[in-house]
Enzyme design. Sequence first.
Site, PDB file in Angstrom:
ATOM      1  N   TYR A  37     -72.059 -65.649 -61.600  1.00 15.20           N
ATOM      2  CA  TYR A  37     -72.998 -66.139 -60.603  1.00 15.20           C
ATOM      3  C   TYR A  37     -71.964 -67.434 -60.065  1.00 15.20           C
ATOM      4  O   TYR A  37     -71.025 -67.268 -59.896  1.00 15.20           O
ATOM      5  CB  TYR A  37     -74.280 -66.415 -61.097  1.00 15.20           C
ATOM      6  CG  TYR A  37     -75.224 -66.877 -59.794  1.00 15.20           C
ATOM      7  CD1 TYR A  37     -75.339 -66.052 -59.266  1.00 15.20           C
ATOM      8  CD2 TYR A  37     -75.817 -67.877 -60.166  1.00 15.20           C
ATOM      9  CE1 TYR A  37     -76.498 -66.153 -57.773  1.00 15.20           C
ATOM     10  CE2 TYR A  37     -76.991 -68.232 -58.985  1.00 15.20           C
ATOM     11  CZ  TYR A  37     -76.964 -67.258 -57.888  1.00 15.20           C
ATOM     12  OH  TYR A  37     -78.019 -67.424 -57.096  1.00 15.20           O
ATOM     13  N   LYS A  92     -86.929 -39.315 -62.206  1.00 12.63           N
ATOM     14  CA  LYS A  92     -85.560 -38.912 -61.175  1.00 12.63           C
ATOM     15  C   LYS A  92     -84.327 -39.983 -61.690  1.00 12.63           C
ATOM     16  O   LYS A  92     -83.278 -39.211 -61.920  1.00 12.63           O
ATOM     17  CB  LYS A  92     -85.875 -38.937 -59.733  1.00 12.63           C
ATOM     18  CG  LYS A  92     -84.946 -38.289 -59.023  1.00 12.63           C
ATOM     19  CD  LYS A  92     -85.341 -36.767 -58.813  1.00 12.63           C
ATOM     20  CE  LYS A  92     -84.543 -35.867 -57.865  1.00 12.63           C
ATOM     21  NZ  LYS A  92     -85.146 -34.558 -57.621  1.00 12.63           N
ATOM     22  N   ASP A 135     -90.403 -36.043 -52.582  1.00  8.39           N
ATOM     23  CA  ASP A 135     -91.627 -35.833 -52.619  1.00  8.39           C
ATOM     24  C   ASP A 135     -92.264 -36.333 -51.283  1.00  8.39           C
ATOM     25  O   ASP A 135     -93.160 -37.065 -51.314  1.00  8.39           O
ATOM     26  CB  ASP A 135     -92.315 -36.329 -54.023  1.00  8.39           C
ATOM     27  CG  ASP A 135     -92.156 -35.622 -55.117  1.00  8.39           C
ATOM     28  OD1 ASP A 135     -91.449 -34.525 -55.004  1.00  8.39           O
ATOM     29  OD2 ASP A 135     -92.386 -36.219 -56.381  1.00  8.39           O
ATOM     30  N   ASP A 160     -86.157 -31.801 -52.491  1.00  5.43           N
ATOM     31  CA  ASP A 160     -87.220 -31.071 -52.440  1.00  5.43           C
ATOM     32  C   ASP A 160     -86.793 -29.898 -51.399  1.00  5.43           C
ATOM     33  O   ASP A 160     -87.218 -28.656 -51.812  1.00  5.43           O
ATOM     34  CB  ASP A 160     -88.545 -31.599 -51.830  1.00  5.43           C
ATOM     35  CG  ASP A 160     -88.783 -32.635 -52.933  1.00  5.43           C
ATOM     36  OD1 ASP A 160     -88.784 -32.435 -54.211  1.00  5.43           O
ATOM     37  OD2 ASP A 160     -89.612 -33.616 -52.417  1.00  5.43           O
ATOM     38  N   ALA A 193     -93.635 -21.216 -46.921  1.00  6.70           N
ATOM     39  CA  ALA A 193     -92.859 -21.529 -45.579  1.00  6.70           C
ATOM     40  C   ALA A 193     -92.937 -22.972 -45.631  1.00  6.70           C
ATOM     41  O   ALA A 193     -92.713 -23.544 -44.508  1.00  6.70           O
ATOM     42  CB  ALA A 193     -93.350 -21.036 -44.381  1.00  6.70           C
ATOM     43  N   GLY A 194     -92.828 -23.756 -46.745  1.00  6.34           N
ATOM     44  CA  GLY A 194     -92.603 -25.151 -46.715  1.00  6.34           C
ATOM     45  C   GLY A 194     -91.383 -25.556 -46.630  1.00  6.34           C
ATOM     46  O   GLY A 194     -90.280 -24.954 -46.284  1.00  6.34           O
ATOM     47  N   ALA A 195     -90.977 -26.958 -46.914  1.00  8.52           N
ATOM     48  CA  ALA A 195     -89.642 -27.508 -46.949  1.00  8.52           C
ATOM     49  C   ALA A 195     -88.721 -26.812 -47.797  1.00  8.52           C
ATOM     50  O   ALA A 195     -87.357 -26.393 -47.506  1.00  8.52           O
ATOM     51  CB  ALA A 195     -89.893 -28.946 -47.187  1.00  8.52           C
ATOM     52  N   ASN A 287     -94.577 -23.641 -59.474  1.00  6.21           N
ATOM     53  CA  ASN A 287     -94.929 -24.548 -60.872  1.00  6.21           C
ATOM     54  C   ASN A 287     -96.319 -25.141 -60.966  1.00  6.21           C
ATOM     55  O   ASN A 287     -96.712 -25.525 -59.753  1.00  6.21           O
ATOM     56  CB  ASN A 287     -94.098 -25.765 -60.948  1.00  6.21           C
ATOM     57  CG  ASN A 287     -92.709 -25.109 -61.776  1.00  6.21           C
ATOM     58  OD1 ASN A 287     -92.718 -24.504 -62.916  1.00  6.21           O
ATOM     59  ND2 ASN A 287     -91.774 -25.697 -61.389  1.00  6.21           N
ATOM     60  N   ASN A 320     -83.855 -28.174 -60.358  1.00  5.32           N
ATOM     61  CA  ASN A 320     -82.979 -28.981 -59.625  1.00  5.32           C
ATOM     62  C   ASN A 320     -82.150 -29.855 -60.168  1.00  5.32           C
ATOM     63  O   ASN A 320     -81.204 -30.396 -59.650  1.00  5.32           O
ATOM     64  CB  ASN A 320     -84.107 -29.751 -58.506  1.00  5.32           C
ATOM     65  CG  ASN A 320     -84.562 -28.895 -57.677  1.00  5.32           C
ATOM     66  OD1 ASN A 320     -84.675 -27.594 -57.949  1.00  5.32           O
ATOM     67  ND2 ASN A 320     -85.219 -29.497 -56.560  1.00  5.32           N
TER      68      ASN A 320
END
Length: 750
Positions: A37, A92, A135, A160, A193-195, A287, A320
């Site tokens: 510092y 994560k 998310d 995702d 048919a989502g992301a 899931n 993932n």
Amino acid sequence: MGLDDDAREYHRQEPPGKIAIETTKPTNTQRDLSLAYSPGVAAPCRDIAADPEAVFEYTAKGNLVAVVSNGSAVLGLGNIGAAASKPVMEGKGVLFKRFADIDVFDIELDISEVDPFCEAVKAMEPTFGGVNLEDIKAPECFKIEERLREEMDVPVFHDDQHGTAIISGAALMNATEISGKDLSEIEIVFSGAGASAIATARFYVSLGARKENITMCDSSGIITEERVANGEVNEYKSQFASEGDGGDLADAMDGADVFVGLSVGGIVSQEMVRSMGADPIIFAMANPDPEITYEDAKNARDDTVIMATGRSDYPNMVNNVLGFPFLFRGALDVRATEINEDMKRAAAEALAELARKDVPDAVVKAYGDDPLQFGPDYVIPKPLDPRVLFEVAPKVADAAMESGCARAEIDLERYRERLEARLGKSREMMRVVLNKAKSNPKRIALAEGTDEKMIRAAYQLTEQGIAEPVLLGNADEITRTADRLGLSFQPEIVDPSTRDVTAYGDRLHELRKRKGITRREANELVQRDTNYLGSVMVKAGDVDAMLTGLTHHYPSALRPPLQVIGSAADTDTIAGVYMLTFKNRVIFCADTTVNQDPDAETLAEVTRHTAELARRFNVEPRAAMLSYSNFGSVDNEGTRKPREAVEILHEDSAVDFPVDGEMQADTAVVDDILNGTYEFSELDQAANVLVFPNLEAGNIGYKLLQRLGGAEAIGPMLVGMDEPVHVLQRGDEVKDIVNLASVAVVDAQE
């Protein structure tokens, strides 16, 4: 307690949560603090102000990723809000650190609108080397990622969307190979048919699937051009609108080759699976409950069903964690400005290729000892496979450089070695020996040639160009095992039941005829005991080195090479050495396996041999003779032996490394004690060669260091033999065999 209560307790234990910040530089003195510092920190600040790229040289930015969410679409929980999503985002961060050694700040933004969310993330760009979006509900997630990728100069990645695409894409490439299907011809049906579904469909097209062969269904059925015209679907779903009259999911699956489920559990029946084309591929990834259970899908048909889910309790888990840590690792290390399609495709191809390779024993054990071999039940690697890091990240980095988004060029071979070092000091040390071995491979006899681990090790030694293995044992049994394991190589085999080994029997008789062995007994020994056969082959020069011990007690495995090969011409001493690797330190421990009660001359000779071994690993030796006494503080027969050994070594002009003792173990390894209390010591730094006073102390000492100190152990490595021979420990893994074989090759080279 149930899983929920266990998880609550896990998270609330002190300190609460799962991540923390730790310092990476010393902070023990006033000077340390003045460097960290004020006033010292001003110097790097000025350099960065003058050259913004210097931020990567002076700060953690190059290894720091922001995991950003608003909690609007948390997997399995829905829109729970920013604060409630924090345990997920911390998790994560744990995965980033555990699998790719990337540091993370989790950032939960209480912002639902696209524009202010993007502005908040953009404002943090000076802090981070990359951004992992997590998310965030659709369609906002598409808009946020598109805008941030365009406006920011660091990689932005919405896991995702793309994580499932990359991992399932790798699985799809292998599944089509196994089932004999052409990726460009297969009919693919999406449920959801989502992301994630839209990104996955896009990615499959980039891998070679044809867009017109993809049928996408949402909760209202097949997405058609008529529904698009009627305004029933958004602009993102409309990309995969089909011609025709539409229908439901059952209609879509009739005759299809591939089903991709990213929707809800239990919506696919066995009848729907039976309606699909031959040898169907089913990725039921909802899931925690898949669209159809693993058992129902497998039992629905008599032909081959390749099944993947998002669950860890069934084969082929689409997880993932196989993607995002390694994508960011490669992107960060070349300072990429984005994670583009080429990089994602490179990651998928690397994962697909890795699944075709032999699986390490440690990975098999981690998943319950069930066989893991490329085929319908193993089309993607397991997340705990350590090779994913140094297989995927270099391919991603290479793709970044080739596609022009990298701001730094790196040597990929050296980069791979740096990545291996991130997994532990032992890998870094072994890489030195492996590279030496590859420069001039030698013939090495594997005495227990019928053992499955030996055969797998032989395959790896051949594939990696480390050695030319010679398997000793029944040829038919070896061939059957190699075929069962799917190892496509033709190892050299010496089968004493079908090959004339009389000459080896004669050689053994010549060596041991005055030790009580008749010619007949010698011939019987080389025919029935491959330890004797391998030892004589080494002695005769037909192979350069030998490994044994995997299925024998150490003394019985050591006896034949001792009798046949013996010690080197300039010594009567043979010793066993373990190399222990800690996070930032390497220590060689001797003798741990051979000499029960060595005298001073033997201790001195063990020290010489161990120092030579250390130098093979490019470690400059500093040796300490251990005792319970410090430099004469206790005087008896036991403490005099190591003291006398030091005197012998000091009088030897050929000894060109520092050695001192006798000393206690903490004196040997703690700089402050060694150079503070005993400043007269010959060692100016802590010792890296520890010579124990007897076998009992050595064996106990190395095992305590390994188990309680968290060290990784490589060995035991035999030193002092006339020819390279190493005796494994019973139950060693394939990697241990490969490591010791590499050491033996380097021994033979020298």
